[in-house]
Write a protein that holds these residues in place. Sequence first.
Motif, PDB file in Angstrom:
ATOM      1  N   HIS A 122      59.263  22.264  31.225  1.00  0.00           N
ATOM      2  CA  HIS A 122      59.819  22.424  32.575  1.00  0.00           C
ATOM      3  C   HIS A 122      59.220  21.380  33.515  1.00  0.00           C
ATOM      4  O   HIS A 122      59.909  20.846  34.388  1.00  0.00           O
ATOM      5  CB  HIS A 122      59.512  23.820  33.127  1.00  0.00           C
ATOM      6  CG  HIS A 122      60.571  24.841  32.849  1.00  0.00           C
ATOM      7  ND1 HIS A 122      61.877  24.686  33.233  1.00  0.00           N
ATOM      8  CD2 HIS A 122      60.493  26.053  32.230  1.00  0.00           C
ATOM      9  CE1 HIS A 122      62.581  25.754  32.869  1.00  0.00           C
ATOM     10  NE2 HIS A 122      61.763  26.591  32.252  1.00  0.00           N
ATOM     11  N   MET A 132      60.148  27.642  41.300  1.00  0.00           N
ATOM     12  CA  MET A 132      60.155  26.191  41.428  1.00  0.00           C
ATOM     13  C   MET A 132      60.253  25.722  42.872  1.00  0.00           C
ATOM     14  O   MET A 132      59.868  24.588  43.191  1.00  0.00           O
ATOM     15  CB  MET A 132      61.291  25.585  40.601  1.00  0.00           C
ATOM     16  CG  MET A 132      62.691  25.913  41.072  1.00  0.00           C
ATOM     17  SD  MET A 132      63.965  25.208  39.989  1.00  0.00           S
ATOM     18  CE  MET A 132      63.709  23.448  40.160  1.00  0.00           C
ATOM     19  N   GLU A 133      60.718  26.587  43.762  1.00  0.00           N
ATOM     20  CA  GLU A 133      60.805  26.182  45.172  1.00  0.00           C
ATOM     21  C   GLU A 133      59.427  25.915  45.763  1.00  0.00           C
ATOM     22  O   GLU A 133      59.311  25.273  46.808  1.00  0.00           O
ATOM     23  CB  GLU A 133      61.545  27.255  45.982  1.00  0.00           C
ATOM     24  CG  GLU A 133      60.763  28.531  46.263  1.00  0.00           C
ATOM     25  CD  GLU A 133      60.800  29.527  45.129  1.00  0.00           C
ATOM     26  OE1 GLU A 133      60.233  30.633  45.301  1.00  0.00           O
ATOM     27  OE2 GLU A 133      61.405  29.234  44.087  1.00  0.00           O
ATOM     28  N   SER A 153      61.347  29.425  35.720  1.00  0.00           N
ATOM     29  CA  SER A 153      61.442  28.448  36.805  1.00  0.00           C
ATOM     30  C   SER A 153      61.759  29.093  38.146  1.00  0.00           C
ATOM     31  O   SER A 153      62.083  28.397  39.108  1.00  0.00           O
ATOM     32  CB  SER A 153      62.508  27.400  36.469  1.00  0.00           C
ATOM     33  OG  SER A 153      63.752  28.034  36.223  1.00  0.00           O
ATOM     34  N   GLY A 154      61.635  30.409  38.229  1.00  0.00           N
ATOM     35  CA  GLY A 154      62.000  31.109  39.455  1.00  0.00           C
ATOM     36  C   GLY A 154      61.141  30.769  40.657  1.00  0.00           C
ATOM     37  O   GLY A 154      61.537  31.025  41.792  1.00  0.00           O
ATOM     38  N   ALA A 157      67.180  28.438  43.028  1.00  0.00           N
ATOM     39  CA  ALA A 157      66.263  28.814  41.953  1.00  0.00           C
ATOM     40  C   ALA A 157      66.703  30.138  41.331  1.00  0.00           C
ATOM     41  O   ALA A 157      67.215  31.016  42.012  1.00  0.00           O
ATOM     42  CB  ALA A 157      64.841  28.936  42.493  1.00  0.00           C
ATOM     43  N   CYS A 186      66.629  31.342  46.732  1.00  0.00           N
ATOM     44  CA  CYS A 186      66.454  32.109  45.496  1.00  0.00           C
ATOM     45  C   CYS A 186      67.691  32.961  45.250  1.00  0.00           C
ATOM     46  O   CYS A 186      68.346  33.411  46.195  1.00  0.00           O
ATOM     47  CB  CYS A 186      65.222  32.996  45.586  1.00  0.00           C
ATOM     48  SG  CYS A 186      63.679  32.081  45.633  1.00  0.00           S
ATOM     49  N   HIS A 216      61.209  18.919  35.940  1.00  0.00           N
ATOM     50  CA  HIS A 216      60.987  18.919  37.390  1.00  0.00           C
ATOM     51  C   HIS A 216      60.703  17.506  37.888  1.00  0.00           C
ATOM     52  O   HIS A 216      61.217  17.078  38.922  1.00  0.00           O
ATOM     53  CB  HIS A 216      59.789  19.808  37.740  1.00  0.00           C
ATOM     54  CG  HIS A 216      60.081  21.271  37.732  1.00  0.00           C
ATOM     55  ND1 HIS A 216      61.219  21.820  37.198  1.00  0.00           N
ATOM     56  CD2 HIS A 216      59.355  22.329  38.199  1.00  0.00           C
ATOM     57  CE1 HIS A 216      61.195  23.132  37.336  1.00  0.00           C
ATOM     58  NE2 HIS A 216      60.068  23.461  37.946  1.00  0.00           N
ATOM     59  N   THR A 268      71.861  23.948  41.034  1.00  0.00           N
ATOM     60  CA  THR A 268      71.188  25.105  40.450  1.00  0.00           C
ATOM     61  C   THR A 268      70.339  24.608  39.293  1.00  0.00           C
ATOM     62  O   THR A 268      70.643  23.594  38.666  1.00  0.00           O
ATOM     63  CB  THR A 268      72.172  26.173  39.931  1.00  0.00           C
ATOM     64  OG1 THR A 268      72.814  25.698  38.728  1.00  0.00           O
ATOM     65  CG2 THR A 268      73.227  26.503  40.969  1.00  0.00           C
ATOM     66  N   TYR A 269      69.267  25.347  39.018  1.00  0.00           N
ATOM     67  CA  TYR A 269      68.367  25.018  37.912  1.00  0.00           C
ATOM     68  C   TYR A 269      68.140  26.326  37.167  1.00  0.00           C
ATOM     69  O   TYR A 269      67.488  27.233  37.680  1.00  0.00           O
ATOM     70  CB  TYR A 269      67.067  24.459  38.475  1.00  0.00           C
ATOM     71  CG  TYR A 269      66.062  23.980  37.438  1.00  0.00           C
ATOM     72  CD1 TYR A 269      65.890  22.624  37.188  1.00  0.00           C
ATOM     73  CD2 TYR A 269      65.265  24.879  36.744  1.00  0.00           C
ATOM     74  CE1 TYR A 269      64.960  22.178  36.264  1.00  0.00           C
ATOM     75  CE2 TYR A 269      64.339  24.444  35.823  1.00  0.00           C
ATOM     76  CZ  TYR A 269      64.177  23.095  35.580  1.00  0.00           C
ATOM     77  OH  TYR A 269      63.255  22.658  34.664  1.00  0.00           O
ATOM     78  N   GLN A 270      68.718  26.446  35.950  1.00  0.00           N
ATOM     79  CA  GLN A 270      68.755  27.747  35.279  1.00  0.00           C
ATOM     80  C   GLN A 270      68.383  27.638  33.809  1.00  0.00           C
ATOM     81  O   GLN A 270      68.745  26.687  33.134  1.00  0.00           O
ATOM     82  CB  GLN A 270      70.160  28.342  35.397  1.00  0.00           C
ATOM     83  CG  GLN A 270      70.619  28.553  36.836  1.00  0.00           C
ATOM     84  CD  GLN A 270      72.073  28.960  36.894  1.00  0.00           C
ATOM     85  OE1 GLN A 270      72.934  28.148  37.200  1.00  0.00           O
ATOM     86  NE2 GLN A 270      72.358  30.216  36.598  1.00  0.00           N
ATOM     87  N   PHE A 273      65.273  25.384  49.500  1.00  0.00           N
ATOM     88  CA  PHE A 273      65.629  26.185  48.333  1.00  0.00           C
ATOM     89  C   PHE A 273      66.136  27.547  48.758  1.00  0.00           C
ATOM     90  O   PHE A 273      65.760  28.082  49.804  1.00  0.00           O
ATOM     91  CB  PHE A 273      64.408  26.382  47.421  1.00  0.00           C
ATOM     92  CG  PHE A 273      64.408  25.510  46.199  1.00  0.00           C
ATOM     93  CD1 PHE A 273      65.123  25.864  45.074  1.00  0.00           C
ATOM     94  CD2 PHE A 273      63.689  24.338  46.185  1.00  0.00           C
ATOM     95  CE1 PHE A 273      65.122  25.058  43.951  1.00  0.00           C
ATOM     96  CE2 PHE A 273      63.678  23.519  45.074  1.00  0.00           C
ATOM     97  CZ  PHE A 273      64.397  23.884  43.950  1.00  0.00           C
TER      98      PHE A 273
END
Length: 249
Positions: free
Chosen positions: A24, A56-57, A53-54, A48, A66, A28, A90-92, A64
Amino acid sequence: MKQTFKKTKALIDKPFHYCPGCTHGIIHRILGEVLEELNLLEKTIGVAPVGCSGFMEQYFNIDFQCGAHGRAPAIATGIKRSLPEKIVFTYQGDGDMASIGIAEAIHAAARGEKFTSIFVNNGIYGMTGGQMAPTSLIGQKTATSPYGRDADLAGFPLDLPLMMSTIRGAAYVASVSVDTPENVMKAKRAIKKAFKVQLAGLGFSFVSVLSTCPTNWGLSPTESLKWLQDHLGSYYTLGELKTPEMAKA
């Protein structure tokens, strides 16, 4: 002395919380480099997910939002439609997007929503303890498939980028990996192209990134990279699967 490396301004000075060997952090970094190189830091909004990665903000110098588990594409749709001048992504993870959030992802692509999704596929649920994911391979042992995934019981692994490439509203679809320096550079180029597609307003852009999960795979960081290459990398289709030029053909 000549400087050969510098930290991207997109990331703040805070250590990542990810397990040793998790990629990750690499994703990033290249995402941050792309946003900085395209001069997008002041106009980007990330969404996020729920998962590893929840948080990541906490690491990025951008705005960001959530989202609930799997709902990032729905939230990104609302943000992009109400603020079309913004760059939205989005980053999932695979457990988030390919399972509970698959409807949101597919319909965002079908509508041609003009944002970008980064899909991180390590073939397992990471944060919640290593359960079988829609992307887990046949025979892969996980917390909920201790004897290996059985196709007769759980079906076959879902190649989400290959599926996305068949959807008309998806303008750009790529599948990459971050297991070697060469592949990291390819991943960065794909992510940069996805954001350029968004900047041009061409439709939904999607990049799948094969990643590692040493903790839940029960492997060392070095062993995890080899496992990714030998298993995930040999099963999932890699490369640019759809470009705006292909869509017009």
